[in-house]
Enzyme design. Structure first.
Site, PDB file in Angstrom:
ATOM      1  N   LYS A 253      45.822  70.641 111.903  1.00  0.00           N
ATOM      2  CA  LYS A 253      46.305  70.684 113.291  1.00  0.00           C
ATOM      3  C   LYS A 253      45.217  70.203 114.248  1.00  0.00           C
ATOM      4  O   LYS A 253      44.078  70.673 114.201  1.00  0.00           O
ATOM      5  CB  LYS A 253      46.715  72.104 113.673  1.00  0.00           C
ATOM      6  CG  LYS A 253      48.054  72.529 113.134  1.00  0.00           C
ATOM      7  CD  LYS A 253      48.398  73.947 113.549  1.00  0.00           C
ATOM      8  CE  LYS A 253      48.857  74.021 114.982  1.00  0.00           C
ATOM      9  NZ  LYS A 253      49.293  75.400 115.342  1.00  0.00           N
ATOM     10  N   ILE A 254      45.614  69.294 115.119  1.00  0.00           N
ATOM     11  CA  ILE A 254      44.697  68.693 116.080  1.00  0.00           C
ATOM     12  C   ILE A 254      45.412  68.605 117.426  1.00  0.00           C
ATOM     13  O   ILE A 254      46.598  68.275 117.484  1.00  0.00           O
ATOM     14  CB  ILE A 254      44.274  67.279 115.615  1.00  0.00           C
ATOM     15  CG1 ILE A 254      43.574  67.338 114.249  1.00  0.00           C
ATOM     16  CG2 ILE A 254      43.370  66.607 116.643  1.00  0.00           C
ATOM     17  CD1 ILE A 254      43.362  65.980 113.607  1.00  0.00           C
TER      18      ILE A 254
END
Length: 321
Positions: A132-133
């Protein structure tokens, strides 16, 4: 009559938006998502105590400065939690890169690769992990490179159409457009007490993105996130995936009404035509969208604050050891 939760599962992959091991064991979702806020909350439970201790021990063996050991320990805690979760679900888990790196492509790449390496060293099939970014320009560029390396990404804190277009253009595996936080902003700015589900600005945003992707052949998965009520969820029935809190999962389970499909790839159409987004366009269109600008900044600050608090908790445990 099946519950609305069971009906939803026939048209959408249901994901548990929690890091609580007991909740995941209870709900048995297909996938699960975590973030620093959820990990911070979960870390207060006794179920996480052995993971915390193992993460601290790993960081001590890793060496380096105190600051470096803290980041290693929190990364390892996220990985150990993800490993535990993967033992309870058939699908994938999302693990988040430190939000303080949201404007640093190279640092995001380094931390993402380390998370994947930690998973690999734990014997986890890394194809079951999404990194997740935050959906900043720098984060999207990092995800573009990671996807080329075979590391699948989940771009989070997505509030605008231009973010979604840039993610699809970059070949990102999955996006998490937020619904409830968009609603929060519009309620605060308009002075209204509520919106009917069919007029919910967050629902409109996700529906627009979904239809744009499907109508134009983009493979990026749309996973609606951040729900305030079941009405929002029902208006997005048929979306690729929806990540839902345990409380709202319970509400859907308790509701025996009929759930109609709202989104369908077979009938998707969009007035938005695909085009190439460059950095100048991305930053300008983001700047022109006050809601997206404010909520992205706020989301990054919140995740960063919880990351710092999580590190504080890890530091206390290390000092007590």
């Amino acid at each position: 009559m099946n519950s609305k939760l069971e009906q939803l599962k026939t048209m959408t992959t249901v994901v548990a938006d929690t890091g609580d091991i007991d909740a995941i064991r209870h709900w048995r979702p297909e996938d699960a998502t975590t973030n620093p806020s959820l990990l911070l909350k979960a870390a207060a439970s006794e179920a996480y105590r052995p993971m915390l201790e193992k993460a601290v021990a790993h960081a001590a063996q890793h060496g380096g400065s105190d600051a470096e050991q803290l980041t290693v320990a929190t990364d390892m805690l996220a990985v150990l939690a993800g490993k535990e979760i993967l033992g309870l679900i058939p699908g994938v888990v999302s693990t988040e890169v430190d939000a303080r790196l949201s404007f640093d492509t190279s640092a995001t790449l380094e931390r993402a690769r380390r998370l994947v390496d930690f998973y690999d060293r734990q014997g986890v099939d890394t194809n079951r992990v999404l990194i997740k970014i935050a959906s900043t320009w720098e984060g999207i560029r990092a995800a573009e490179q990671l996807e080329k390396e075979g590391i699948r990404c989940n771009l989070t804190l997505l509030f605008s159409f231009v973010q979604a277009v840039a993610c699809a253009q970059a070949g990102v595996h999955l996006i998490s457009p937020f619904v409830g936080r968009i609603l929060d902003w519009h309620l605060a700015s308009s002075g209204r007490d509520s919106y009917p589900a069919e007029e919910d600005p967050g629902v409109f945003s996700v529906s627009r993105i979904y239809n744009y992707y499907k109508a134009n052949g983009f493979n990026t998965v749309v996973m609606g996130a951040s729900f305030r009520n079941t009405g929002e969820i029902e208006m997005l029935a048929g979306c690729d995936r929806l990540t839902i809190s345990p409380a709202l999962l319970q509400d859907l389970k308790d509701d025996q009404g009929t759930l109609a499909r709202k989104l369908n790839p077979e009938t998707a159409s969009s007035p938005d035509k695909p085009g190439q987004i460059n950095e100048k366009q991305f930053r300008w269109e983001s700047n022109e969208d006050a809601m997206a600008t404010e909520k992205l900044a706020d989301g990054i600050r919140r995740f960063a604050a919880d990351q710092i608090e999580l590190e504080h908790r890890v530091r206390q445990l290390a000092q007590a050891a």
